[in-house]
Motif scaffolding. Structure first.
Motif, PDB file in Angstrom:
ATOM      1  N   ASP A 127      53.308  40.133  35.362  1.00 50.53           N
ATOM      2  CA  ASP A 127      54.419  39.861  34.444  1.00 50.53           C
ATOM      3  C   ASP A 127      55.280  41.125  34.302  1.00 50.53           C
ATOM      4  OD1 ASP A 127      56.095  39.478  32.266  1.00 50.53           O
ATOM      5  OD2 ASP A 127      54.609  38.374  31.094  1.00 50.53           O
ATOM      6  N   ASP A 135      58.187  41.654  32.986  1.00 50.26           N
ATOM      7  CA  ASP A 135      58.822  41.906  31.683  1.00 50.26           C
ATOM      8  C   ASP A 135      57.825  42.547  30.716  1.00 50.26           C
ATOM      9  OD1 ASP A 135      61.150  40.864  32.591  1.00 50.26           O
ATOM     10  OD2 ASP A 135      60.835  38.863  31.731  1.00 50.26           O
ATOM     11  N   GLU A 168      58.159  46.295  29.090  1.00 49.72           N
ATOM     12  CA  GLU A 168      58.080  46.492  27.632  1.00 49.72           C
ATOM     13  C   GLU A 168      56.989  47.513  27.282  1.00 49.72           C
ATOM     14  OE1 GLU A 168      56.852  43.512  24.167  1.00 49.72           O
ATOM     15  OE2 GLU A 168      58.241  42.645  25.625  1.00 49.72           O
TER      16      GLU A 168
END
Ligand code: GTP
Ligand code: MG
Length: 275
Positions: free
Chosen positions: A177, A179, A183
Motif C-alpha cells: 500500500d 499511500d 504517510e
C-alpha cells in the motif's frame, strides 16, 4: 539506568566527533560518502551493484565499503563491477562506527574516487545512531517489509536524507500500500524524498544516482527535521533497551556545519552538511 544513558551518550558524542573529522578529511580528498541503511535483505547490495557500474559509466569513479558480521559475499558481488571494494567484518557488532571507518580509509579508496558507498550492517536500529562521516544517508525498505516500518523505526527513517522503497517490481504481488507507506514516512520525516527502485527492472536506479551525484557536486541534501536529537529508541549491544529524551536540540547547521562548541556535531548522523 542513568549511568547507562551517560555512557551511551558519551559513546555517541565520541563517534560524532570522529565522524565530523572524517567528513572533513573525505571532503579534503574530494570524496562524498553515502551511508546505506536497511534491514537485512532489503536489497542494498543489489542496488549498489547497479549504482557502482552506472556511476563509473557516468565518469564518477565510485568505491564501496560493505559491512557484515560474517562472509565476504557482498564484497565479491560488488567487486564484479570493477570498482574498488572493501569488506568490513564487524566482529559481531551490529553497526559500523566512525572509528572503524577511519581505520579502513587509511590509504583507501584510490585517489581518483569521488563517491564512496558504505553498505551498513543489515539492521534498522543500531546503525541509525552512528554518523560515519557521510554526506548523504539513504534508508531503504523493500515492499515486503510492511508499510508501517518508518513509524516503527523512527530513528532510522527520521534521520534519512533520502528514502528508497526497494523491490518495487514485487509491489503488486506483495499487496503493498503505497499511500500508507508515504504517510508513514511523512510522519517521521516530513518532506523527505522517496524513490521507488527495482534492482530487477532498473526502475529508479538512475534517479537515485542523480540524487547521489548532485550531492557529490555540492547540492544540499534534504535536512531531516529530527536532526539534533538523540531519539528514544535504541537497542544496545549489551542486550536491553531503554529510552532517553532528546538531550539537546542543536540541529546541525548547514551553513555552519562545524559551529557546534568543540567544532563537532552532537548529532548521531543527523542533518548532514551539504558540501
Ligand atoms: N525482486 C527483487 N528482488 C531483489 C531486489 N533487490 C534485491 N533482491 C533480492 O533480495 C535478496 C537480498 O538482496 P541483497 O542485495 O543481498 O540485500 P542486502 O540488503 O544487501 O542484504 P544484507 O547485506 O544481508 O543486509 C536477494 O535474493 C536479491 O536478489 C529487487 O529489486 N527486486
Ligand atoms: Mg548486502
Amino acid at each position: 539506568m542513568c549511568r547507562v544513558v551517560d555512557v551511551r551518550q558519551a559513546v555517541l558524542a565520541r563517534n560524532d566527533g570522529l565522524a565530523a573529522g572524517l567528513r572533513r578529511e573525505l571532503d579534503g580528498r574530494g570524496i562524498t560518502a553515502v551511508n546505506l541503511l536497511s534491514s537485512p535483505g532489503s536489497g542494498k547490495t543489489a542496488l549498489l551493484e547497479l549504482l557502482l557500474a552506472r556511476a563509473a559509466g557516468r565518469g564518477v569513479p565510485p568505491a564501496a565499503l560493505t559491512a557484515d558480521l560474517a562472509t565476504e559475499n557482498d564484497a565479491r558481488r560488488l567487486a564484479r563491477s570493477g570498482a574498488p571494494v572493501k569488506q568490513v567484518l564487524t566482529g559481531g557488532l551490529c553497526h559500523l562506527e566512525a572509528a572503524q571507518m577511519r581505520g579502513h580509509l587509511e590509504g583507501w579508496p584510490p585517489e581518483d574516487t569521488r563517491v564512496l558507498f558504505v553498505e551498513n550492517v543489515g539492521n534498522l536500529v543500531c546503525p541509525a545512531a552512528y554518523d560515519l562521516g557521510e554526506t548523504l544517508r539513504v534508508v531503504l525498505m523493500s515492499v515486503t517489509e510492511g508499510e508501517d516500518k518508518p513509524v516503527k523505526y523512527p530513528t532510522a527513517f527520521g534521520l534519512a536524507n533520502l528514502v528508497v522503497l526497494s523491490k518495487a517490481d514485487l509491489g503488486e504481488a506483495a499487496g503493498f500500500d503505497g499511500d500508507a507507506f508515504a504517510e508513514s514516512v511523512e510522519r517521521v520525516n516530513p518532506g523527505v524524498e522517496v524513490l521507488h527502485t527495482s534492482a530487477r527492472t532498473g526502475q529508479g536506479v538512475d534517479a537515485l544516482l542523480d540524487r547521489v551525484l548532485a550531492v557529490c557536486e555540492g547540492a544540499r541534501p534534504h535536512r531531516p527535521p529530527l536532526a539534533g536529537r538523540h531519539l528514544s529508541e535504541h537497542r544496545h549491544e549489551h542486550g536491553h533497551e531503554h529510552s532517553h529524551e532528546p538531550s539537546h536540540g542543536h540541529p546541525r547547521d548547514h551553513e555552519h556545519p562545524h559551529a557546534h562548541p568543540g567544532g563537532e556535531s552532537a548529532l548521531p548522523g543527523a542533518g548532514l552538511p551539504a558540501r
